[in-house]
Design a protein around this motif. Structure first.
Motif, PDB file in Angstrom:
ATOM      1  N   TYR A  77     -12.559  -8.179   2.319  1.00  0.00           N
ATOM      2  CA  TYR A  77     -11.880  -7.044   2.921  1.00  0.00           C
ATOM      3  C   TYR A  77     -12.546  -5.766   2.420  1.00  0.00           C
ATOM      4  O   TYR A  77     -12.973  -5.679   1.264  1.00  0.00           O
ATOM      5  CB  TYR A  77     -10.391  -7.021   2.544  1.00  0.00           C
ATOM      6  CG  TYR A  77      -9.600  -8.156   3.148  1.00  0.00           C
ATOM      7  CD1 TYR A  77      -9.022  -8.034   4.409  1.00  0.00           C
ATOM      8  CD2 TYR A  77      -9.429  -9.353   2.456  1.00  0.00           C
ATOM      9  CE1 TYR A  77      -8.295  -9.075   4.968  1.00  0.00           C
ATOM     10  CE2 TYR A  77      -8.708 -10.402   3.004  1.00  0.00           C
ATOM     11  CZ  TYR A  77      -8.145 -10.254   4.264  1.00  0.00           C
ATOM     12  OH  TYR A  77      -7.435 -11.291   4.808  1.00  0.00           O
TER      13      TYR A  77
ATOM     14  N   TRP B 255     -10.788  -3.047  -6.198  1.00  0.00           N
ATOM     15  CA  TRP B 255      -9.757  -3.362  -5.219  1.00  0.00           C
ATOM     16  C   TRP B 255      -8.470  -2.630  -5.595  1.00  0.00           C
ATOM     17  O   TRP B 255      -8.186  -2.393  -6.782  1.00  0.00           O
ATOM     18  CB  TRP B 255      -9.519  -4.869  -5.160  1.00  0.00           C
ATOM     19  CG  TRP B 255     -10.639  -5.637  -4.530  1.00  0.00           C
ATOM     20  CD1 TRP B 255     -11.959  -5.616  -4.899  1.00  0.00           C
ATOM     21  CD2 TRP B 255     -10.540  -6.541  -3.426  1.00  0.00           C
ATOM     22  NE1 TRP B 255     -12.681  -6.455  -4.084  1.00  0.00           N
ATOM     23  CE2 TRP B 255     -11.852  -7.033  -3.181  1.00  0.00           C
ATOM     24  CE3 TRP B 255      -9.490  -6.985  -2.638  1.00  0.00           C
ATOM     25  CZ2 TRP B 255     -12.112  -7.949  -2.166  1.00  0.00           C
ATOM     26  CZ3 TRP B 255      -9.753  -7.894  -1.628  1.00  0.00           C
ATOM     27  CH2 TRP B 255     -11.053  -8.372  -1.393  1.00  0.00           C
ATOM     28  N   ASN B 256      -7.673  -2.274  -4.589  1.00  0.00           N
ATOM     29  CA  ASN B 256      -6.445  -1.525  -4.843  1.00  0.00           C
ATOM     30  C   ASN B 256      -5.497  -2.244  -5.802  1.00  0.00           C
ATOM     31  O   ASN B 256      -4.825  -1.608  -6.618  1.00  0.00           O
ATOM     32  CB  ASN B 256      -5.728  -1.237  -3.528  1.00  0.00           C
ATOM     33  CG  ASN B 256      -6.464  -0.217  -2.676  1.00  0.00           C
ATOM     34  OD1 ASN B 256      -7.175   0.641  -3.194  1.00  0.00           O
ATOM     35  ND2 ASN B 256      -6.302  -0.304  -1.360  1.00  0.00           N
TER      36      ASN B 256
ATOM     37  N   CYS C 211      -7.643   5.532   0.350  1.00  0.00           N
ATOM     38  CA  CYS C 211      -7.998   4.219  -0.192  1.00  0.00           C
ATOM     39  C   CYS C 211      -7.152   3.102   0.405  1.00  0.00           C
ATOM     40  O   CYS C 211      -7.440   1.925   0.217  1.00  0.00           O
ATOM     41  CB  CYS C 211      -7.845   4.204  -1.708  1.00  0.00           C
ATOM     42  SG  CYS C 211      -8.822   5.423  -2.599  1.00  0.00           S
ATOM     43  N   GLN C 212      -6.080   3.475   1.109  1.00  0.00           N
ATOM     44  CA  GLN C 212      -5.147   2.483   1.611  1.00  0.00           C
ATOM     45  C   GLN C 212      -5.605   1.828   2.904  1.00  0.00           C
ATOM     46  O   GLN C 212      -5.040   0.825   3.320  1.00  0.00           O
ATOM     47  CB  GLN C 212      -3.769   3.123   1.796  1.00  0.00           C
ATOM     48  CG  GLN C 212      -3.140   3.569   0.486  1.00  0.00           C
ATOM     49  CD  GLN C 212      -1.770   4.187   0.661  1.00  0.00           C
ATOM     50  OE1 GLN C 212      -1.095   3.924   1.653  1.00  0.00           O
ATOM     51  NE2 GLN C 212      -1.340   5.005  -0.277  1.00  0.00           N
ATOM     52  N   THR C 213      -6.620   2.386   3.554  1.00  0.00           N
ATOM     53  CA  THR C 213      -7.140   1.750   4.763  1.00  0.00           C
ATOM     54  C   THR C 213      -7.851   0.451   4.397  1.00  0.00           C
ATOM     55  O   THR C 213      -8.434   0.332   3.321  1.00  0.00           O
ATOM     56  CB  THR C 213      -8.123   2.683   5.488  1.00  0.00           C
ATOM     57  OG1 THR C 213      -9.245   2.945   4.623  1.00  0.00           O
ATOM     58  CG2 THR C 213      -7.451   3.991   5.861  1.00  0.00           C
ATOM     59  N   GLU C 214      -7.770  -0.515   5.288  1.00  0.00           N
ATOM     60  CA  GLU C 214      -8.395  -1.807   5.011  1.00  0.00           C
ATOM     61  C   GLU C 214      -8.830  -2.467   6.304  1.00  0.00           C
ATOM     62  O   GLU C 214      -8.106  -2.443   7.305  1.00  0.00           O
ATOM     63  CB  GLU C 214      -7.430  -2.727   4.260  1.00  0.00           C
ATOM     64  CG  GLU C 214      -8.023  -4.088   3.936  1.00  0.00           C
ATOM     65  CD  GLU C 214      -7.078  -4.954   3.124  1.00  0.00           C
ATOM     66  OE1 GLU C 214      -7.089  -4.824   1.888  1.00  0.00           O
ATOM     67  OE2 GLU C 214      -6.326  -5.750   3.724  1.00  0.00           O
TER      68      GLU C 214
ATOM     69  N   MET D  85       0.776  -1.218   0.000  1.00  0.00           N
ATOM     70  CA  MET D  85       0.000   0.000   0.000  1.00  0.00           C
ATOM     71  C   MET D  85       0.821   1.289   0.000  1.00  0.00           C
ATOM     72  O   MET D  85       0.274   2.362  -0.126  1.00  0.00           O
ATOM     73  CB  MET D  85      -0.914   0.009   1.229  1.00  0.00           C
ATOM     74  CG  MET D  85      -1.922  -1.111   1.232  1.00  0.00           C
ATOM     75  SD  MET D  85      -3.004  -1.050  -0.186  1.00  0.00           S
ATOM     76  CE  MET D  85      -4.097  -2.395   0.218  1.00  0.00           C
TER      77      MET D  85
ATOM     78  N   ASP E 107      -5.526  -9.331  -6.961  1.00  0.00           N
ATOM     79  CA  ASP E 107      -6.042  -9.637  -5.619  1.00  0.00           C
ATOM     80  C   ASP E 107      -6.919 -10.883  -5.606  1.00  0.00           C
ATOM     81  O   ASP E 107      -8.055 -10.871  -5.144  1.00  0.00           O
ATOM     82  CB  ASP E 107      -6.811  -8.442  -5.047  1.00  0.00           C
ATOM     83  CG  ASP E 107      -6.555  -8.298  -3.544  1.00  0.00           C
ATOM     84  OD1 ASP E 107      -6.249  -9.319  -2.904  1.00  0.00           O
ATOM     85  OD2 ASP E 107      -6.649  -7.182  -3.019  1.00  0.00           O
TER      86      ASP E 107
ATOM     87  N   HIS F  34      -2.515  -8.831   2.425  1.00  0.00           N
ATOM     88  CA  HIS F  34      -3.458  -8.443   3.477  1.00  0.00           C
ATOM     89  C   HIS F  34      -2.843  -8.803   4.825  1.00  0.00           C
ATOM     90  O   HIS F  34      -1.760  -9.401   4.890  1.00  0.00           O
ATOM     91  CB  HIS F  34      -4.800  -9.141   3.272  1.00  0.00           C
ATOM     92  CG  HIS F  34      -5.440  -8.821   1.959  1.00  0.00           C
ATOM     93  ND1 HIS F  34      -6.089  -7.629   1.717  1.00  0.00           N
ATOM     94  CD2 HIS F  34      -5.506  -9.522   0.797  1.00  0.00           C
ATOM     95  CE1 HIS F  34      -6.521  -7.613   0.465  1.00  0.00           C
ATOM     96  NE2 HIS F  34      -6.187  -8.748  -0.115  1.00  0.00           N
TER      97      HIS F  34
ATOM     98  N   GLN G  97     -11.843  -1.906   1.677  1.00  0.00           N
ATOM     99  CA  GLN G  97     -10.809  -0.900   1.475  1.00  0.00           C
ATOM    100  C   GLN G  97     -11.448   0.484   1.379  1.00  0.00           C
ATOM    101  O   GLN G  97     -12.620   0.630   1.043  1.00  0.00           O
ATOM    102  CB  GLN G  97      -9.992  -1.229   0.227  1.00  0.00           C
ATOM    103  CG  GLN G  97      -9.224  -2.542   0.374  1.00  0.00           C
ATOM    104  CD  GLN G  97      -8.506  -2.989  -0.878  1.00  0.00           C
ATOM    105  OE1 GLN G  97      -8.817  -2.555  -1.980  1.00  0.00           O
ATOM    106  NE2 GLN G  97      -7.536  -3.882  -0.710  1.00  0.00           N
TER     107      GLN G  97
END
Length: 219
Positions: free
Chosen positions: A25, A62-63, A15-18, A6, A159, A191, A27
């Motif tokens: 998951y 997804w990231n 957007c990097q929070t998960e 990330m 992912d 993750h 995000q």
């Protein structure tokens, strides 16, 4: 290809929070109604996102998919994709498929196992005016239809390794889809319980048992 964690500036900080939710998951940007991108090589792209909840994140971006699309648009470019036959597995919102089409791929197929996700992919293909791209149902590990078998120069995925029970199935499907000399382009962010590069190393062993040769790791 396993893309960075990330810390990449490609992914906005929010957007990097998960957080883990039942079966998936969550995000930071998955709750946005739409996401917008504009790479020089592709022009503007709008991605509409769908419902989200426990075991239901497939209609969101997804990231890792954004990292894959960015790598395709900025690092690989038109010269790499021109004339290639491309298929995406676990396509979600279909951003990488749209990018492949914009970069000149000869044909693109976006696939997912969930009907609602395939519908979301079709919607995003439509609103971006992408022609000649098919969105269809495909279950990893299932018997491939003749028109898919050995017919692709490039398989895309992002992912997908968090589904531990699917490693062998996706490896078998990728091996069945690729034409001789074809490539599998995989982007992963990892993750909490599935940190890279350890997961990539473990998947490499499974993929090679299915006949793939994974020999490049990009961080």
């Amino acid at each position: 290809l396993s893309d960075p964690m990330m810390s990449s500036p490609v992914i906005p900080l929010r957007c990097q929070t998960e957080s883990a939710i039942n079966g998936a998951y969550l995000q930071g940007c998955m709750l946005d109604a739409k996401r917008e991108f504009n790479w020089q090589a592709t022009g503007p792209i709008v991605i509409e996102q769908g419902d989200i909840g426990p075991s239901a994140t497939g209609e969101t971006l997804w990231n890792a998919a954004q990292l894959l699309a960015d790598h395709m648009a900025r690092s690989l470019g038109r010269s790499y994709f021109k004339g290639k036959r491309v298929i995406e597995l676990g396509c979600g919102t279909a951003l990488p498929s749209i990018v492949a089409a914009r970069l000149g791929a000869a044909s693109v197929v976006a696939t997912d196992s969930a009907p609602e996700v395939v519908a979301r992919a079709k919607r995003n293909l439509e609103i971006n005016g992408v022609r000649g791209v098919e969105a269809r149902h495909l279950v990893w590990g299932s018997l491939l239809e003749p028109e898919l078998t050995g017919n692709f120069d490039l398989v895309l995925a992002s992912d997908v390794l968090w589904i531990l029970g699917g490693w062998r199935s996706i490896s078998q499907t990728v091996a069945g889809l690729l034409a001789p000399g074809g490539y599998f382009l995989l982007a992963e962010t990892g993750h909490d319980q599935l940190a890279l590069p350890a997961v990539a190393a473990q998947f490499k062993a499974v993929a090679e048992s299915a006949g793939l040769a994974l020999d490049e790791y990009v961080s």
